[in-house]
Design a protein around this motif. Structure first.
Motif, PDB file in Angstrom:
ATOM      1  N   ARG A 116       0.741  -1.363   0.120  1.00  0.00           N
ATOM      2  CA  ARG A 116       0.171  -0.286  -0.419  1.00  0.00           C
ATOM      3  C   ARG A 116       0.796   1.478   0.332  1.00  0.00           C
ATOM      4  O   ARG A 116       0.155   1.791  -0.657  1.00  0.00           O
ATOM      5  N   GLY A 119       2.769   1.536  -3.130  1.00  0.00           N
ATOM      6  CA  GLY A 119       1.296   1.441  -4.274  1.00  0.00           C
ATOM      7  C   GLY A 119       1.856   0.330  -5.613  1.00  0.00           C
ATOM      8  O   GLY A 119       1.494   0.051  -6.753  1.00  0.00           O
ATOM      9  N   GLU A 120       2.631  -0.458  -5.007  1.00  0.00           N
ATOM     10  CA  GLU A 120       3.432  -1.918  -6.444  1.00  0.00           C
ATOM     11  C   GLU A 120       2.497  -2.934  -5.896  1.00  0.00           C
ATOM     12  O   GLU A 120       2.133  -3.130  -4.981  1.00  0.00           O
ATOM     13  N   LYS A 143       3.346  -1.454 -11.443  1.00  0.00           N
ATOM     14  CA  LYS A 143       2.694   0.575 -10.689  1.00  0.00           C
ATOM     15  C   LYS A 143       1.851   0.534 -11.694  1.00  0.00           C
ATOM     16  O   LYS A 143       2.332   1.051 -12.509  1.00  0.00           O
ATOM     17  N   ASP A 144       0.680   0.958 -11.331  1.00  0.00           N
ATOM     18  CA  ASP A 144      -0.479   1.742 -12.290  1.00  0.00           C
ATOM     19  C   ASP A 144      -0.510   0.583 -13.336  1.00  0.00           C
ATOM     20  O   ASP A 144      -0.317   1.130 -14.303  1.00  0.00           O
TER      21      ASP A 144
END
Length: 166
Positions: A116, A119-120, A143-144
């Motif tokens: 979290r 963000g990975e 990521k994303d």
């Protein structure tokens, strides 16, 4: 009678344990998808290819160290067998790739963990170790929805549960 049953079980297990990359029955240009399925069972996944062919995925994750990708042409003839978790296949993973592109090369992952704070989303595969004594995992960091980077991590034996990895 019992000895005969044990011998038969051993033969059956040995036949099932033949890895596709060493299976002498698989002949490029001759063997067909139906043959492979009859010999090795249903694949984990079937990947359609842009040229009309297909690739059958035989992954041994989460415990095994290989993922055999068996490629067929549009006519259904065997083109070849590769190990999706070989060093050459792992080297094909580049920043910017999508999860589907990664799975198409490496096969199904062992696990996924989302971090979290960074963000990975990190996927990992059990792979052949570079040295004796410790397990090894290949990690792909997303990521994303795109590959950010790859890494490797050693797996140390559990002190609480001998024989199990931490």
């Amino acid at each position: 009678m019992r000895l005969a049953a044990i011998a038969l079980s051993s033969l059956l297990l040995a036949g099932c344990a033949t890895a596709p990359d060493r299976d002498g029955r698989l002949q490029p240009g001759i063997s067909r998808g139906e043959d492979v399925i009859a010999w090795h069972g249903q694949p984990r996944r079937v990947w359609p290819e842009a040229d009309g062919g297909r690739t059958l995925e035989y992954s041994s994750q989460p415990i095994g160290r290989h993922c055999y990708m068996i490629r067929f042409d549009a006519a259904g003839r065997l083109l070849g067998v590769t190990d999706g978790l070989s060093p050459a296949s792992r080297a094909r993973i580049e920043p910017g790739m999508t999860p589907e592109q990664v799975s198409h090369i490496l096969g199904g992952e062992r696990s996924r963990v989302f971090f979290r704070l960074s963000g990975e989303d990190v996927w990992d595969w059990t792979i052949e170790p570079d040295q004796i004594g410790y397990g090894l995992r290949f990690n792909v960091h997303f990521k994303d929805g795109r590959v950010l980077r790859t890494s490797q991590s050693m797996v140390f034996p559990s002190r609480r549960f001998p024989g199990m990895d931490d």
